[in-house]
Design an enzyme around this catalytic site. Structure first.
Site, mmCIF file in Angstrom:
data_model
loop_
_atom_site.group_PDB
_atom_site.id
_atom_site.type_symbol
_atom_site.label_atom_id
_atom_site.label_comp_id
_atom_site.label_asym_id
_atom_site.label_seq_id
_atom_site.Cartn_x
_atom_site.Cartn_y
_atom_site.Cartn_z
ATOM 1 N N GLN A 68 25.496 11.122 -14.972
ATOM 2 C CA GLN A 68 24.684 11.658 -13.977
ATOM 3 C C GLN A 68 23.364 10.466 -14.456
ATOM 4 O O GLN A 68 22.469 10.621 -13.600
ATOM 5 C CB GLN A 68 24.329 12.901 -14.783
ATOM 6 C CG GLN A 68 25.117 14.049 -13.669
ATOM 7 C CD GLN A 68 25.085 14.973 -14.243
ATOM 8 O OE1 GLN A 68 23.585 15.885 -14.627
ATOM 9 N NE2 GLN A 68 25.448 16.443 -13.530
ATOM 10 N N GLY B 167 1.693 -5.565 11.088
ATOM 11 C CA GLY B 167 2.247 -6.698 9.995
ATOM 12 C C GLY B 167 2.668 -5.745 8.547
ATOM 13 O O GLY B 167 3.791 -6.084 8.170
ATOM 14 N N GLU C 285 -0.747 -8.725 2.651
ATOM 15 C CA GLU C 285 -0.689 -7.628 4.121
ATOM 16 C C GLU C 285 -1.958 -6.378 3.754
ATOM 17 O O GLU C 285 -1.461 -4.906 3.660
ATOM 18 C CB GLU C 285 -0.284 -7.441 4.484
ATOM 19 C CG GLU C 285 0.660 -8.806 5.213
ATOM 20 C CD GLU C 285 1.550 -8.761 7.005
ATOM 21 O OE1 GLU C 285 1.569 -7.871 7.576
ATOM 22 O OE2 GLU C 285 2.364 -10.463 6.761
ATOM 23 N N GLY C 286 -2.526 -6.563 2.560
ATOM 24 C CA GLY C 286 -3.129 -5.347 1.780
ATOM 25 C C GLY C 286 -2.801 -4.367 0.403
ATOM 26 O O GLY C 286 -1.129 -4.088 0.964
ATOM 27 N N THR C 287 -3.352 -4.179 -0.045
ATOM 28 C CA THR C 287 -2.330 -4.007 -1.850
ATOM 29 C C THR C 287 -2.349 -2.171 -1.297
ATOM 30 O O THR C 287 -3.559 -2.335 -0.160
ATOM 31 C CB THR C 287 -3.609 -3.848 -3.065
ATOM 32 O OG1 THR C 287 -4.118 -3.139 -2.426
ATOM 33 C CG2 THR C 287 -3.946 -5.434 -3.058
ATOM 34 N N SER C 288 -1.561 -1.614 -2.402
ATOM 35 C CA SER C 288 -1.246 -0.155 -2.232
ATOM 36 C C SER C 288 -3.092 0.410 -2.901
ATOM 37 O O SER C 288 -3.030 1.460 -1.845
ATOM 38 C CB SER C 288 -0.040 0.136 -3.829
ATOM 39 O OG SER C 288 0.891 -0.286 -3.605
ATOM 40 N N GLY D 299 -10.195 -11.337 -0.733
ATOM 41 C CA GLY D 299 -8.659 -10.538 -0.623
ATOM 42 C C GLY D 299 -8.539 -9.586 -0.244
ATOM 43 O O GLY D 299 -8.256 -9.334 1.331
ATOM 44 N N SER D 300 -8.563 -8.508 -0.476
ATOM 45 C CA SER D 300 -8.772 -6.831 -0.408
ATOM 46 C C SER D 300 -9.973 -6.737 1.080
ATOM 47 O O SER D 300 -9.859 -6.349 1.564
ATOM 48 C CB SER D 300 -9.220 -6.067 -1.266
ATOM 49 O OG SER D 300 -7.874 -6.236 -2.115
#
Ligand SMILES: Cc1cc2nc3c(=O)[nH]c(=O)nc-3n(C[C@H](O)[C@H](O)[C@H](O)COP(=O)(O)OP(=O)(O)OC[C@H]3O[C@@H](n4cnc5c(N)ncnc54)[C@H](O)[C@@H]3O)c2cc1C
Lengths: 350, 391
Positions: free
Chosen positions: B277, B243, B361-364, B132-133
């Site tokens: 608030q 992307g 499309e690429g993890t954080s 994946g990555s």
């Protein structure tokens, strides 16, 4: 953590029960948004009703601390069941204990099914006459579809009463994002009830429920962190297990630390309520606030560790995140809890 | 310097997207999420409007409106329905890839069909069960034969995999280590040997199908090879850079929709001037963070439009937008209590949908790898004044 022997024994039994009966069914309860009709009877047989009730009154005698330990353990398997028990034990059983109403206690520990809760702030009116409390209102998305403990505002301030299922007209069942099997329903309440309590009773029930919601949140987070830890050991990317990346290690380290801190708050509050120590209600609000926030974050980070798999229903982690997020919807939200805490802190200062 | 004010043509595309979002996507979104499946009707409407090829030349059937217009349009559409929008995003990405890397014949054969719905939609088949990555770890292989290529292997989590008429597929064509042995192919959906798995059950994006795709002796002609042999990884990375602008824009659209829904709930409950608030400031944080993310996204789109490098800026945009959009949806759901949990209210859908933008499309974490590598590269280039890490 070391518990009194009888609490530890209960916990051990629930661990075994969880693996055998709860874990394998949790996804099904979630997707079908409910339990089988006979399920509450099974739960009664397993001895999960009345954990906090003294043995002389027919319970397990484990106090609210014991109930929190049991519910935390159950939440690691099924958030929905844990929350049903939190409502039942925290509010309904708490109500019967407060009134020392033995027949109501017997109904709740026995085969009367799960009881739910409609808290203050849901628009119910409560008018007390000399011997009866009249509760009226229509509530959207009430957690629970059996007997209900209902709190409402009236001219004499907040009141709380026990409404049997046959006194309620349930509207349509609602689909919810998380804790789906709790049985979210619209209910129309128009009932005269005999047994009722005042503002102090409502506050005490709210505090019991806060502790147990905190326990649910901690159990969900513990499951999420353990699943992410196990997954991180076996998942390899870039030629190494992802557990070797610092980004993953920190998620697990932060998650475990914050979860343990929240669990300490929960058990501390449970102990205070059991011992009727001062500031117990405040401790309960603090525990719920910390635990639910922690749980959403821990479950979300654990989902992240699972990557794309975490987003699918193939893994339980997405359910844990939905369930954690739904914990705020059961009773007092973060803003109510903060308001209560701020009031308590300010009062102490003054 | 950046000029982040969109041009009139770009704003016109945004207006078009807002109109279709309101007329087509929003009315269908709840039902689509509940019943799952594939948003065929909505995608047809998007094809008719030209939005399936926003950054594609006119002679190939696109709008030639550029990446800024693309970003604005995606935000507007995702505000209404994230599921339909992700299919549109992937289609736009595939159309751009073929336009950029394709031969004239490949472009003529596929790009107009990607824009007008002839292919239904395009799909981007890079990820695999164990890659994946790190797509370089892929196992799918393409073997050269006398008649072209034979592809064997399987891809996972392919958006629109159930209905796509064209797949861009990455496969290893040699044993070269790392990314060098990867090539890229255009595989029509009806090619024998390609089979589609059942859509995954997911947390969100329930109206977008995500499928495993099997290739078993899947034979394609020589014309299927996109760009040169062994250059596939570069194609994938360039496609993902663009992307990521799309996913950042999608996240912002979902986050804003949740914030607006929570704001109307708060105003109804407390009165517009009486929101306490604790609630009002949370909404202010969401609005501020989403605006910051939108500016980062516009910067990346602007750089792309100007033909300048934009890779790490796109990663920054996706990183911030996805995380802040999730925070905004989480806050919205948290403040609304039981009402937020109700599946009749859109906020719970936004919460479920937005979570994936931190993954695909690429993890954080992958975005942080890209951005931190860029910081290190700049430091290396000028170690005397590392504080001059000009953006
Ligand atoms: C709904 C959906 C749609 C998708 N659509 C498509 C599609 O159309 N086409 C396609 O090709 N793919 C698609 N994907 C796949 C998606 O791109 C991958 O899931 C994603 O790239 C992450 O890969 P992974 O799931 O294998 O996670 P992994 O790579 O296994 O990552 C697991 C965890 O490890 C972390 N990690 C990995 N490497 C590092 C590192 N070097 N440093 C620190 N942390 C690291 C990750 O951030 C993550 O937290 C889709 C996924 C989903 C959920």
């Amino acid at each position: 953590m070391k518990w009194p022997a009888h609490v530890e024994a209960l916990q051990g039994a629930v661990v075994a029960l969880g693996a055998r009966e709860l874990g394998p069914n949790a996804a099904r309860w979630d997707s079908s948004a409910g339990f089988e009709p006979t399920f509450a009877a099974k739960v009664a047989d397993w001895g999960l009703f009345g954990v906090s009730v003294p043995e002389v009154q027919g319970g397990a005698g484990a106090g609210l601390l014991g109930a929190a330990v049991v519910i935390e353990e159950i939440a690691a398997h099924s958030g929905s069941l844990a929350m049903r028990l939190a409502l039942h034990e925290g509010v309904a059983v708490g109500f019967a204990l407060g009134l020392a109403d033995t027949s109501l206690l017997a109904r709740l520990i026995g085969n009367g099914g799960f009881a739910g809760w409609v808290g203050l702030g849901r628009g119910v009116t409560a008018e007390q006459s000399s011997d009866r409390l009249r509760l009226q209102g229509s509530v959207c998305m009430a957690p629970g579809d059996g007997d209900l403990v209902v709190a409402g505002h009236g001219t004499g301030g907040p009141r709380v009463g026990f409404v049997a299922a046959d006194q309620l007209s349930s509207g349509r069942a609602r689909a919810a994002c998380g804790l789906r099997a709790v049985g979210w329903t619209d209910v129309v309440i128009d009932a005269d009830v005999e047994h009722s309590g005042n503002a102090a009773v409502a506050a005490r029930l709210g505090a019991r429920l806060s502790v147990l919601i905190g326990a649910v949140a901690c159990g969900l987070a513990r499951a999420a962190i353990s699943q992410a830890t196990a997954y991180a050991q076996v998942r390899e990317q870039f030629g190494q297990s992802i557990a070797q990346f610092q980004a993953i290690q920190w998620k697990l380290a932060n998650g475990a630390t914050e979860r343990d801190a929240a669990w300490l708050l929960v058990t501390d509050a449970a102990g205070r309520l059991d011992a009727q120590r001062p500031a117990a209600n405040e401790a309960a609000a603090r525990a719920q606030l910390a635990a639910v926030r922690m749980s959403v974050s821990a479950c979300s980070e654990a989902l992240q560790v699972h990557g794309g798999y975490g987003y699918t229903r193939e893994f339980p982690i997405e359910r844990l995140l939905r369930d954690a997020r739904a914990c705020t919807a059961i009773d007092r939200g973060d803003d109510d809890l903060r308001a209560a805490l701020a009031a308590a802190i300010t009062a102490r200062f003054e | 310097m950046y000029d982040l004010v969109p041009e009139p043509g770009e704003l016109a595309v945004q207006t078009l997207a807002q109109r279709i979002a309101g007329e087509v996507l929003r009315p269908a979104a709840v039902d689509l999420d509940r019943r799952g499946g594939f948003p065929t009707e909505s995608l047809l409407a998007l094809s008719r409007s030209g939005l399936m090829g926003i950054n594609v030349p006119r002679d190939l059937g696109g709008l030639a409106a550029g990446p800024v217009a693309y970003s604005l349009a995606v935000t507007a559409l995702a505000h209404a329905c994230a599921s339909t929008t992700v299919a549109l995003c992937v289609n736009n990405m595939v159309a751009e890839v073929v336009t950029h890397f394709g031969s004239p014949d490949q472009r003529a054969a596929h790009v107009p069909k990607l824009c007008d719905g002839g292919h239904v939609v395009g799909a981007f088949a890079l990820s695999e069960a164990s890659a994946g990555s790190d797509p370089a770890g892929m196992r799918t292989r393409a073997r050269r034969t006398e008649r072209g290529w034979v592809i064997d292997g399987s891809k996972l989590w392919i958006t629109s995999g159930s209905d796509a008429g064209l797949f861009v597929v990455w496969a290893k064509t040699s044993d070269d280590p790392g990314t060098r042995g990867i090539s890229c192919f255009l595989v029509p959906g009806d090619t024998p040997g390609l089979s589609r798995g059942k859509p995954e059950h997911k947390l969100g994006l329930c109206g977008s199908t995500t499928c495993a795709i099997e290739f078993s002796g899947c034979e394609v002609g020589p014309q299927a090879l996109l760009d040169d042999v062994g250059r596939g990884f570069r194609v994938a990375m360039m496609a993902l850079d663009g992307g990521r602008i799309g996913i950042a824009s999608q996240a912002i659209g979902i986050g804003r929709a949740a914030t607006q829904a929570a704001a109307s709930w708060a105003c109804e409950r407390y009165g517009a001037n009486g929101v306490p608030q604790g609630v009002a400031f949370a909404l202010a944080d969401s609005a501020t963070e989403l605006d910051a993310a939108a500016l980062l996204t516009l910067r990346a789109a602007w750089l792309k439009r100007e033909g300048r490098p934009f890779s790490h800026q796109a990663s920054m945009a996706k990183l911030l937008a996805s995380e802040k959009a999730f925070a905004a949806c989480n806050r919205a759901l948290g403040m609304m209590g039981a009402q937020g949990q109700d599946c009749d209210h859109p906020v719970e859908r936004f919460f479920r949908d937005v979570r994936v933008t931190m993954i695909y499309e690429g993890t954080s974490e992958v975005q942080r790898v890209v951005v931190s590598r860029d910081i290190a590269r700049r430091y290396d280039a000028d170690p005397r004044s590392p504080s001059e890490l000009r953006l």
